[in-house]
Design a protein around this motif. Structure first.
Motif, PDB file in Angstrom:
ATOM      1  N   GLN A   1       0.828  -1.214   0.000  1.00  0.00           N
ATOM      2  CA  GLN A   1       0.000   0.000   0.000  1.00  0.00           C
ATOM      3  C   GLN A   1       0.859   1.259   0.000  1.00  0.00           C
TER       4      GLN A   1
ATOM      5  N   ARG B   1      -1.439   7.532  -9.072  1.00  0.00           N
ATOM      6  CA  ARG B   1      -2.453   6.477  -9.111  1.00  0.00           C
ATOM      7  C   ARG B   1      -3.524   6.720  -8.053  1.00  0.00           C
ATOM      8  N   ILE B   2      -3.101   7.193  -6.886  1.00  0.00           N
ATOM      9  CA  ILE B   2      -4.068   7.525  -5.835  1.00  0.00           C
ATOM     10  C   ILE B   2      -4.967   8.667  -6.291  1.00  0.00           C
ATOM     11  N   GLN B   3      -4.352   9.702  -6.873  1.00  0.00           N
ATOM     12  CA  GLN B   3      -5.132  10.847  -7.339  1.00  0.00           C
ATOM     13  C   GLN B   3      -6.172  10.428  -8.374  1.00  0.00           C
TER      14      GLN B   3
ATOM     15  N   PHE C   1      -7.214  13.883  -3.717  1.00  0.00           N
ATOM     16  CA  PHE C   1      -6.248  13.810  -2.622  1.00  0.00           C
ATOM     17  C   PHE C   1      -5.380  15.037  -2.781  1.00  0.00           C
TER      18      PHE C   1
ATOM     19  N   THR D   1       6.107   7.728  -4.426  1.00  0.00           N
ATOM     20  CA  THR D   1       5.108   6.882  -3.774  1.00  0.00           C
ATOM     21  C   THR D   1       4.562   7.577  -2.538  1.00  0.00           C
ATOM     22  N   ILE D   2       3.398   7.148  -2.103  1.00  0.00           N
ATOM     23  CA  ILE D   2       2.786   7.776  -0.934  1.00  0.00           C
ATOM     24  C   ILE D   2       3.627   7.513   0.305  1.00  0.00           C
TER      25      ILE D   2
ATOM     26  N   ARG E   1       1.150   1.169   5.421  1.00  0.00           N
ATOM     27  CA  ARG E   1      -0.211   1.500   4.980  1.00  0.00           C
ATOM     28  C   ARG E   1      -0.600   2.835   5.593  1.00  0.00           C
TER      29      ARG E   1
ATOM     30  N   ARG F   1      -7.490   7.512  -8.877  1.00  0.00           N
ATOM     31  CA  ARG F   1      -8.513   6.631  -8.327  1.00  0.00           C
ATOM     32  C   ARG F   1      -9.585   7.408  -7.579  1.00  0.00           C
ATOM     33  N   VAL F   2      -9.184   8.368  -6.740  1.00  0.00           N
ATOM     34  CA  VAL F   2     -10.183   9.097  -5.958  1.00  0.00           C
ATOM     35  C   VAL F   2     -10.962  10.078  -6.827  1.00  0.00           C
TER      36      VAL F   2
ATOM     37  N   ALA G   1       2.227   2.647  -3.428  1.00  0.00           N
ATOM     38  CA  ALA G   1       1.351   3.143  -4.492  1.00  0.00           C
ATOM     39  C   ALA G   1       1.824   4.515  -4.964  1.00  0.00           C
TER      40      ALA G   1
END
Length: 224
Positions: free
Chosen positions: A50, A57-59, A69, A80-81, A145, A61-62, A53
């Motif tokens: 986690q 990719r997080i941006q 985000f 990565t985050i 995470r 997805r949300v 990521a």
């Protein structure tokens, strides 16, 4: 570490994730300071985690859920985050949303002795240990995470570009933007003449929106 345990690891994980014998690269023969250490019996490398990521990719997805985000920076596709948390990254939206520290609700982390840390937002007992890990650059442990703070996506975005004669006027412009836009001001930068001029003159086909002789050019962005 017994060979039986190594075989158990291979059974639980991807075979390529567990290195032994000649497959162990020489970079694992010393620590981060360069001091030599004993050759490990095995090296276990993570492949999907986690904290690994990518920020972009997080941006993306949300955004599918109508949110953003807020943390954002130029290296979004490669960083990565987990790294963002470990360095307490700032980025392009610091003014309204703060640093990475302000966007982390909780963390799961593992310390050097294998102890796990899990801390989420609805917990007011004791010390907020997650703040020790944010910005520590991995010294205290490895973030595995994170629970992130999302905000509703803006319905419109505006960009202003202003040419100014002195740094004092840059400061005044920032003050006016904060006063008039309040929480809608999401980003503000000051570009010196040398930089703003090069971005126009050295890029083929680029046409500057303003004359290039001004000492400062300031872009500002607002969300609503």
């Amino acid at each position: 570490m017994s060979h039986g345990f190594i075989e158990e690891l291979r059974g639980m994980l991807d075979q390529a994730s567990v290195l032994t014998d000649a497959d162990i690269d020489e970079r694992y023969y010393h620590d981060l300071t360069g001091e030599a250490v004993a050759k490990p019996l095995a090296v276990v490398r993570p492949t999907i985690v986690q904290a690994g990521a990518p920020l972009q990719r997080i941006q993306e997805r949300v955004e599918q859920e109508g949110h953003i985000f807020p943390l954002d920076l130029g290296a979004r596709s490669s960083c990565t985050i987990g790294v963002n948390i470990s360095t307490n990254a700032g980025g392009n939206r610091v003014i309204p949303y703060g640093m990475a520290r302000d966007l982390i609700l909780g963390l799961e982390a593992v310390t050097a002795d294998g102890t796990g840390l899990r801390k989420y937002v609805r917990n007011n007992t004791g010390i907020d240990l997650k703040q020790r890990f944010i910005g520590s650059e991995g010294i205290l442990g490895v973030v595995t995470r994170a629970a992130l703070r999302m905000v509703p996506a803006p319905t419109e975005q505006k960009l202003m570009l202003c040419a100014l004669e002195s740094f004092a006027k840059v400061s005044s412009f920032l003050g006016i933007a904060r006063q008039r836009l309040g929480g809608e001001l999401t980003a503000f930068e000051a570009m010196w003449n040398e930089y703003s001029r090069l971005t126009v003159e050295r890029v083929n086909g680029m046409v500057g929106p303003l004359p290039t002789h001004h000492p400062f050019v300031c872009p500002a962005r607002s969300f609503r």
